[in-house]
Motif scaffolding. Sequence first.
Motif, PDB file in Angstrom:
ATOM      1  N   GLU A  55       2.894  17.609  40.271  1.00 58.13           N
ATOM      2  CA  GLU A  55       3.210  19.019  40.107  1.00 58.13           C
ATOM      3  C   GLU A  55       2.601  19.814  41.262  1.00 58.13           C
ATOM      4  OE1 GLU A  55       4.879  21.103  37.885  1.00 58.13           O
ATOM      5  OE2 GLU A  55       5.814  19.278  37.123  1.00 58.13           O
ATOM      6  N   THR A  56       3.337  20.804  41.746  1.00 57.07           N
ATOM      7  CA  THR A  56       2.862  21.616  42.864  1.00 57.07           C
ATOM      8  C   THR A  56       2.856  23.093  42.481  1.00 57.07           C
ATOM      9  OG1 THR A  56       3.803  20.023  44.434  1.00 57.07           O
ATOM     10  CG2 THR A  56       3.210  22.189  45.293  1.00 57.07           C
ATOM     11  N   VAL A  57       1.742  23.762  42.793  1.00 56.46           N
ATOM     12  CA  VAL A  57       1.645  25.214  42.604  1.00 56.46           C
ATOM     13  C   VAL A  57       1.584  25.841  43.995  1.00 56.46           C
ATOM     14  CG1 VAL A  57       0.301  27.135  41.673  1.00 56.46           C
ATOM     15  CG2 VAL A  57       0.427  24.975  40.420  1.00 56.46           C
ATOM     16  N   TYR A  58       2.672  26.490  44.394  1.00 56.13           N
ATOM     17  CA  TYR A  58       2.714  27.106  45.717  1.00 56.13           C
ATOM     18  C   TYR A  58       2.032  28.471  45.704  1.00 56.13           C
ATOM     19  CZ  TYR A  58       5.992  23.458  47.054  1.00 56.13           C
ATOM     20  OH  TYR A  58       6.568  22.237  47.326  1.00 56.13           O
ATOM     21  N   PHE A  80       6.413  26.350  29.958  1.00 57.68           N
ATOM     22  CA  PHE A  80       7.517  25.424  29.710  1.00 57.68           C
ATOM     23  C   PHE A  80       8.774  25.791  30.507  1.00 57.68           C
ATOM     24  CE2 PHE A  80       4.789  24.511  26.150  1.00 57.68           C
ATOM     25  CZ  PHE A  80       4.949  23.140  25.972  1.00 57.68           C
ATOM     26  N   LEU A  81       8.611  26.592  31.557  1.00 59.69           N
ATOM     27  CA  LEU A  81       9.749  27.009  32.373  1.00 59.69           C
ATOM     28  C   LEU A  81      10.462  25.784  32.945  1.00 59.69           C
ATOM     29  CD1 LEU A  81      10.849  29.808  33.135  1.00 59.69           C
ATOM     30  CD2 LEU A  81       9.636  29.604  35.314  1.00 59.69           C
ATOM     31  N   ALA A  82      11.767  25.685  32.681  1.00 60.31           N
ATOM     32  CA  ALA A  82      12.621  24.557  33.109  1.00 60.31           C
ATOM     33  C   ALA A  82      12.309  23.267  32.346  1.00 60.31           C
ATOM     34  CB  ALA A  82      12.510  24.301  34.606  1.00 60.31           C
ATOM     35  N   ARG A  83      11.414  23.368  31.343  1.00 58.74           N
ATOM     36  CA  ARG A  83      11.116  22.208  30.485  1.00 58.74           C
ATOM     37  C   ARG A  83      11.108  22.653  29.021  1.00 58.74           C
ATOM     38  NH1 ARG A  83       7.404  21.381  34.768  1.00 58.74           N
ATOM     39  NH2 ARG A  83       7.573  19.359  35.794  1.00 58.74           N
ATOM     40  N   GLU A  84      11.928  23.606  28.716  1.00 62.95           N
ATOM     41  CA  GLU A  84      11.933  24.190  27.387  1.00 62.95           C
ATOM     42  C   GLU A  84      12.176  23.136  26.297  1.00 62.95           C
ATOM     43  OE1 GLU A  84      12.916  27.374  30.321  1.00 62.95           O
ATOM     44  OE2 GLU A  84      13.606  25.327  29.961  1.00 62.95           O
ATOM     45  N   ILE A  85      11.522  23.339  25.171  1.00 62.95           N
ATOM     46  CA  ILE A  85      11.700  22.452  24.023  1.00 62.95           C
ATOM     47  C   ILE A  85      12.801  23.032  23.133  1.00 62.95           C
ATOM     48  CG2 ILE A  85      10.609  21.442  21.983  1.00 62.95           C
ATOM     49  CD1 ILE A  85       7.928  21.701  23.420  1.00 62.95           C
ATOM     50  N   ASP A 141      12.800  26.030  20.625  1.00 62.85           N
ATOM     51  CA  ASP A 141      11.752  25.952  19.606  1.00 62.85           C
ATOM     52  C   ASP A 141      10.535  26.702  20.130  1.00 62.85           C
ATOM     53  OD1 ASP A 141       9.954  25.324  17.637  1.00 62.85           O
ATOM     54  OD2 ASP A 141      10.540  23.216  17.492  1.00 62.85           O
ATOM     55  N   THR A 142      10.585  28.023  20.022  1.00 62.04           N
ATOM     56  CA  THR A 142       9.509  28.858  20.583  1.00 62.04           C
ATOM     57  C   THR A 142       8.178  28.612  19.884  1.00 62.04           C
ATOM     58  OG1 THR A 142      10.203  30.662  19.131  1.00 62.04           O
ATOM     59  CG2 THR A 142      11.077  30.669  21.371  1.00 62.04           C
ATOM     60  N   GLY A 143       8.218  28.339  18.594  1.00 59.68           N
ATOM     61  CA  GLY A 143       6.976  28.078  17.866  1.00 59.68           C
ATOM     62  C   GLY A 143       6.261  26.847  18.383  1.00 59.68           C
ATOM     63  N   GLU A 144       7.019  25.784  18.611  1.00 66.42           N
ATOM     64  CA  GLU A 144       6.416  24.550  19.115  1.00 66.42           C
ATOM     65  C   GLU A 144       5.876  24.750  20.528  1.00 66.42           C
ATOM     66  OE1 GLU A 144       5.136  20.570  19.246  1.00 66.42           O
ATOM     67  OE2 GLU A 144       5.696  21.916  17.594  1.00 66.42           O
ATOM     68  N   MET A 145       6.606  25.479  21.376  1.00 65.42           N
ATOM     69  CA  MET A 145       6.140  25.720  22.738  1.00 65.42           C
ATOM     70  C   MET A 145       4.853  26.539  22.732  1.00 65.42           C
ATOM     71  SD  MET A 145       9.515  26.251  25.165  1.00 65.42           S
ATOM     72  CE  MET A 145      10.269  27.563  24.211  1.00 65.42           C
ATOM     73  N   ARG A 146       4.761  27.534  21.855  1.00 60.87           N
ATOM     74  CA  ARG A 146       3.540  28.341  21.777  1.00 60.87           C
ATOM     75  C   ARG A 146       2.371  27.511  21.267  1.00 60.87           C
ATOM     76  NH1 ARG A 146       6.505  33.713  19.253  1.00 60.87           N
ATOM     77  NH2 ARG A 146       7.345  34.482  21.235  1.00 60.87           N
ATOM     78  N   HIS A 147       2.639  26.654  20.281  1.00 60.98           N
ATOM     79  CA  HIS A 147       1.580  25.794  19.744  1.00 60.98           C
ATOM     80  C   HIS A 147       1.042  24.859  20.821  1.00 60.98           C
ATOM     81  CE1 HIS A 147      -0.652  23.231  17.042  1.00 60.98           C
ATOM     82  NE2 HIS A 147       0.041  22.182  17.451  1.00 60.98           N
ATOM     83  N   ARG A 148       1.933  24.210  21.549  1.00 54.01           N
ATOM     84  CA  ARG A 148       1.508  23.270  22.601  1.00 54.01           C
ATOM     85  C   ARG A 148       0.815  24.006  23.743  1.00 54.01           C
ATOM     86  NH1 ARG A 148       6.149  18.636  23.573  1.00 54.01           N
ATOM     87  NH2 ARG A 148       6.632  18.199  21.384  1.00 54.01           N
ATOM     88  N   ALA A 149       1.323  25.200  24.090  1.00 57.41           N
ATOM     89  CA  ALA A 149       0.698  25.985  25.160  1.00 57.41           C
ATOM     90  C   ALA A 149      -0.723  26.380  24.775  1.00 57.41           C
ATOM     91  CB  ALA A 149       1.541  27.227  25.455  1.00 57.41           C
ATOM     92  N   VAL A 179      -2.232  30.591  34.804  1.00 53.33           N
ATOM     93  CA  VAL A 179      -1.014  30.125  34.138  1.00 53.33           C
ATOM     94  C   VAL A 179      -0.323  29.051  34.981  1.00 53.33           C
ATOM     95  CG1 VAL A 179       1.306  30.795  33.396  1.00 53.33           C
ATOM     96  CG2 VAL A 179      -0.638  32.258  32.849  1.00 53.33           C
ATOM     97  N   ALA A 180      -0.217  29.303  36.289  1.00 50.03           N
ATOM     98  CA  ALA A 180       0.451  28.338  37.170  1.00 50.03           C
ATOM     99  C   ALA A 180      -0.321  27.024  37.241  1.00 50.03           C
ATOM    100  CB  ALA A 180       0.606  28.942  38.567  1.00 50.03           C
ATOM    101  N   VAL A 181      -1.652  27.118  37.329  1.00 55.48           N
ATOM    102  CA  VAL A 181      -2.473  25.902  37.390  1.00 55.48           C
ATOM    103  C   VAL A 181      -2.417  25.159  36.056  1.00 55.48           C
ATOM    104  CG1 VAL A 181      -4.815  25.012  37.669  1.00 55.48           C
ATOM    105  CG2 VAL A 181      -3.998  26.823  39.175  1.00 55.48           C
ATOM    106  N   ALA A 182      -2.412  25.902  34.952  1.00 53.56           N
ATOM    107  CA  ALA A 182      -2.313  25.270  33.640  1.00 53.56           C
ATOM    108  C   ALA A 182      -1.001  24.514  33.505  1.00 53.56           C
ATOM    109  CB  ALA A 182      -2.433  26.324  32.538  1.00 53.56           C
ATOM    110  N   ARG A 183       0.072  25.086  34.031  1.00 53.57           N
ATOM    111  CA  ARG A 183       1.371  24.399  33.979  1.00 53.57           C
ATOM    112  C   ARG A 183       1.324  23.101  34.773  1.00 53.57           C
ATOM    113  NH1 ARG A 183       6.022  28.132  35.737  1.00 53.57           N
ATOM    114  NH2 ARG A 183       5.239  27.676  37.818  1.00 53.57           N
TER     115      ARG A 183
END
Length: 261
Positions: A87-90, A106-111, A125-133, A163-167
């Motif tokens: 993964e790269t953070v520019y 989850f940008l471009a990797r949406e559940i 599945d916004t709930g699952e994405m928020r939980h995992r985030a 946020v970018a580094v966490a991704r």
Amino acid sequence: MTTPTSAPVLQAKGLVKTFGRVVGLDNVDLTLHRGEVLAVIGDNGAGKSTLIKCLSGALVPDEGTLEVDGRPVHFKRPQDAREAGIETVYQTLAVAPALDIASNLFLAREIRRKGPLGSVFRMLDTGEMRHRAEEHIKRLGISTLQNINQAVETLSGGQRQAVAVARAGAFGSKVAILDEPTAALGVRETGQVLKLVRDLRDQGLGVILISHNMPNVFEVADRIHIQRLGACAGVITPQSHSMEDAVAIMTGAKTLPPAAA
């Protein structure tokens, strides 16, 4: 830093990249192990950006080889590198300001929702994405991001960088490449981002840190790869050389013996 016991997580050998008559990379080698921070430094035009783009699939080298965990890889696009665990953070931060923190992770990797709602109607599945985030941010110890539903456009520069580094940490299963992650940040926010860099390393990722900030580099790097005029001028450590030495090697005022370079 984890003592290397196996094949490097990422290795480049003899990378060459030219742009017409301009030589971007001149036979560059690079080795990165799991659980280490490898800083890449160099003056403007030294080939840092070209090197990172070749490692991340944004550019295809004219010559040379790349290996991930000892296996040859051939990246033709950034997606190839991401699928290989890189993964790269520019520096420009590819975040969507209007979206919340979880959606950006989850940008471009949406559940998608399970069943027909996800497969046919493409509902998220916004709930699952928020939980995992939330779990991932908690695991990284990012205390500055309290509300996962907060829009990124309301965050400070350091929080956006977090946020970018966490991704990168969430999806970079092997390597995280960070391009000038502390540029334009204040002292406190810089400290928070450097802590994230160390946390990624401690989780076993190989981290490549591109930076002009020598104190930052010497604070977190295990090894320092120095680029000069498209070539690698040497690899040093904060224990073996000083900041003054690093700058002298970058500018050509000092050279390393062949064994070190």
